[in-house]
Design a protein around this motif. Structure first.
Motif, short mmCIF file in Angstrom:
data_model
loop_
_atom_site.label_atom_id
_atom_site.label_comp_id
_atom_site.label_asym_id
_atom_site.label_seq_id
_atom_site.Cartn_x
_atom_site.Cartn_y
_atom_site.Cartn_z
N GLN A 71 0.81 -1.22 0.00
CA GLN A 71 0.00 0.00 0.00
C GLN A 71 0.85 1.27 0.00
OE1 GLN A 71 -2.80 -0.31 3.26
NE2 GLN A 71 -3.96 -1.95 2.27
N PHE A 72 2.07 1.18 0.49
CA PHE A 72 2.93 2.37 0.55
C PHE A 72 3.68 2.60 -0.77
CE2 PHE A 72 6.87 4.57 2.07
CZ PHE A 72 6.25 5.74 2.48
N ILE A 73 4.04 1.53 -1.42
CA ILE A 73 4.82 1.63 -2.66
C ILE A 73 3.99 2.23 -3.79
CG2 ILE A 73 5.83 0.22 -4.51
CD1 ILE A 73 7.75 0.44 -2.29
N GLN A 74 4.60 3.10 -4.58
CA GLN A 74 3.97 3.65 -5.78
C GLN A 74 4.87 3.39 -6.99
OE1 GLN A 74 0.97 5.05 -6.00
NE2 GLN A 74 0.60 4.78 -3.81
N PRO A 75 4.27 3.10 -8.15
CA PRO A 75 5.09 2.83 -9.35
C PRO A 75 5.84 4.08 -9.81
CG PRO A 75 2.82 2.04 -9.64
CD PRO A 75 2.83 2.91 -8.41
N ILE A 76 6.97 3.86 -10.44
CA ILE A 76 7.66 4.96 -11.09
C ILE A 76 6.85 5.37 -12.33
CG2 ILE A 76 9.94 4.26 -10.27
CD1 ILE A 76 10.46 3.04 -13.02
N ASN A 77 7.11 6.57 -12.82
CA ASN A 77 6.33 7.07 -13.95
C ASN A 77 7.26 7.64 -15.00
OD1 ASN A 77 4.16 7.89 -15.53
ND2 ASN A 77 3.93 9.83 -14.44
N ALA A 78 7.93 6.75 -15.70
CA ALA A 78 8.85 7.17 -16.76
C ALA A 78 8.81 6.12 -17.86
CB ALA A 78 10.27 7.31 -16.22
N VAL A 79 8.64 6.58 -19.11
CA VAL A 79 8.40 5.69 -20.24
C VAL A 79 9.46 5.91 -21.31
CG1 VAL A 79 6.73 5.05 -22.04
CG2 VAL A 79 5.92 5.72 -19.77
N GLU A 80 9.85 4.82 -21.97
CA GLU A 80 10.73 4.90 -23.11
C GLU A 80 10.27 3.92 -24.17
OE1 GLU A 80 14.47 4.09 -21.36
OE2 GLU A 80 14.17 1.93 -21.24
N LYS A 81 10.66 4.16 -25.42
CA LYS A 81 10.32 3.25 -26.51
C LYS A 81 11.53 2.40 -26.85
CE LYS A 81 6.36 4.40 -29.28
NZ LYS A 81 5.87 4.51 -30.66
N VAL A 82 11.28 1.09 -27.02
CA VAL A 82 12.37 0.19 -27.37
C VAL A 82 11.92 -0.72 -28.51
CG1 VAL A 82 13.32 0.19 -25.03
CG2 VAL A 82 11.68 -1.58 -25.68
N ALA A 83 12.89 -1.22 -29.25
CA ALA A 83 12.60 -2.22 -30.28
C ALA A 83 12.14 -3.50 -29.60
CB ALA A 83 13.84 -2.47 -31.13
N ILE A 84 11.27 -4.25 -30.28
CA ILE A 84 10.71 -5.44 -29.63
C ILE A 84 11.80 -6.46 -29.31
CG2 ILE A 84 8.41 -5.12 -30.57
CD1 ILE A 84 8.99 -7.32 -32.59
N ARG A 85 12.90 -6.48 -30.04
CA ARG A 85 13.99 -7.39 -29.70
C ARG A 85 14.61 -7.04 -28.34
NH1 ARG A 85 16.09 -10.80 -33.59
NH2 ARG A 85 15.34 -10.49 -35.73
N SER A 86 14.42 -5.82 -27.89
CA SER A 86 14.97 -5.39 -26.60
C SER A 86 13.90 -5.32 -25.51
CB SER A 86 15.62 -4.01 -26.75
OG SER A 86 16.65 -4.05 -27.71
#
Length: 439
Positions: free
Chosen positions: A42-57
């Motif tokens: 209940q205390f933990i919150q997800p980080i909020n940062a996104v990047e795009k990667v190739a599907i092989r990665s």
């Protein structure tokens, strides 16, 4: 930089005391495992940062947005078998059906003519179905096959058999993969089948870790009398790598307040989470607890579990940056057990994974009696095998001391004995979690 997103700054208003206040009968000196897991979740919150990667990665990365199918899969009605495509309406009950062969359809090269009643097309698996055809008879079920014709025996096929429909797997505009999914090999193939070459994923969780204690030596250093080699950083390195984290190994930090404060501040300013081993018990030289409390919102627990009783959890700050903190015990097996059953799910949740659940448990027979007293959850190292009757059974690996790392290496599972359970008798059923997929 880690831990500087707007979503995370909002979570600073959620304090540990607020979370703990919702838990009845909270006692930090006798905290059941499920209660500790609830507080952490209940205390933990997800980080909020996104990047795009190739599907092989993208393997084992957390998907940051829903993927909607841009096409129909398959794109056309096609054959599921090598055989003959024809009109299902030609079938007659209890009568053989002779058909004239008017052409061939290959995968990637469709038959472009028409197919009249009484006619068929030789067709390969994956080939587009001729417009007039709706049924395929596998080649091995036919009779009297020649270059000109073939006979379908009565009763071996029904209208619509062996035809894959357009969009049967995925229709255009329908959800293919949901945000928060940890991408597996089959998902990469699915993305490729949709023509998607890049996907948005959550940034990798960045975790800093170090061991504390004047008695610890790193590999390559002289092992003085009374000292031991630090194994905890290597097990943590392996476990965090398996979770797909970016890791920062800060080495061994001596029992010195100034050195500890510098280590905590450096870790806090460069990572999303910090994991320490040692320094959370009541020893006279354990400055770690004092430092944790000075730097943030941290609570200290004596958890009803074996191994792994002492633990610290919370969030610390340094120069405007924040990081979640997991202060684990110092004994090697206790470090692994508390990581797997208290920290692992929290880190996955921080990384943005949805529906994070505990590893699945098996119910198997205990080969021998196991000593256990009620009032704590015990995690005992076990070896799961098949007996002479082909029935799964488990035996523990001997000494269960929290410093006996060899038995952890020999084991292939954990035997989980519930909080209220007493002694186990030979032949009793016990809960087992396999290391495969966990370690």
């Amino acid at each position: 930089m880690p831990n500087d997103t707007p979503a995370e700054s909002e979570t600073t208003r959620t304090t540990l005391s607020n979370v703990i206040s919702c838990l009845s009968d909270y006692d930090p000196d006798a905290l059941p495992v499920p209660d500790a897991q609830t507080i952490i979740r209940q205390f933990i919150q997800p980080i909020n940062a996104v990047e795009k990667v190739a599907i092989r990665s993208a393997l084992d990365r957390v998907l940051a947005a829903d993927i909607v199918s841009p096409i129909n899969v398959p794109s056309h009605d096609n054959s599921a078998m090598d055989g003959y495509a024809f009109r299902g309406s030609d079938l007659q009950k209890e009568q053989d059906l002779p058909l004239k062969i008017v052409g061939t359809a290959y995968a990637g090269r469709a038959y472009e003519g028409s197919v009249a009643s009484g006619e068929c097309v030789r067709i390969m698996t994956g080939a587009v179905m001729p417009l007039e055809c709706d049924t395929v008879i596998p080649q091995e079920f036919t009779r009297d096959e020649s270059e000109q014709g073939v006979t379908i025996p009565a009763g071996v096929v029904r209208t619509g058999d062996n035809r894959r429909l357009k969009g049967e797997d995925l229709a255009i505009g329908t959800p293919a993969l949901q945000k928060g999914r940890i991408l597996r090999p089959a998902d990469l193939g699915l993305l490729a089948s949709l023509g998607i070459g890049e996907v948005p994923v959550q940034r990798r969780l960045r975790v800093a870790f170090f061991s504390t204690g004047d008695e610890l030596r790193s590999i390559g250093e002289t092992l003085d009398e009374g000292c031991v080699y630090d194994s905890n950083r290597y097990t943590l390195h392996g476990m965090l790598t398996r979770l797909g984290c970016d890791i920062v190994d800060m080495g061994v930090i001596k029992d010195d307040p100034a050195a500890l404060e510098a280590a905590f501040r450096t870790a806090c300013e460069n990572a999303d989470a910090i994991i320490t081993s040692g320094g959370v018990s009541v020893g006279a030289a354990d400055y770690t607890k004092q430092m944790m409390a000075e730097l943030g919102d941290v609570t200290f627990w004596k958890i009803g579990m074996r191994p792994g009783r002492p633990m610290a959890f919370g969030k610390i700050q340094s120069h405007g940056k924040e990081a979640y903190l997991f202060g684990l015990p110092g004994n090697p097996v206790a470090v692994m057990v508390t990581f797997y059953f208290l920290a692992r799910q929290a880190l996955l949740h921080m990384a943005g994974a949805s529906a994070v659940e505990a590893p699945p448990m098996l119910r198997v027979v205990s080969k021998a009696a196991i000593r256990k007293r009620p009032g704590r959850t015990e995690y005992q190292r076990g070896i799961l095998s098949l007996n002479s009757d082909g029935i799964q059974e488990v035996r523990i690996t001997g000494s269960q001391g929290s410093g006996v790392l060899r038995s952890m290496s020999e084991a292939n599972c954990m035997v989980v004995l519930e909080h209220d359970r007493a002694e186990v008798k030979a032949g009793d059923l016990v809960n087992v979690i396999l290391f495969e997929g966990l370690i």
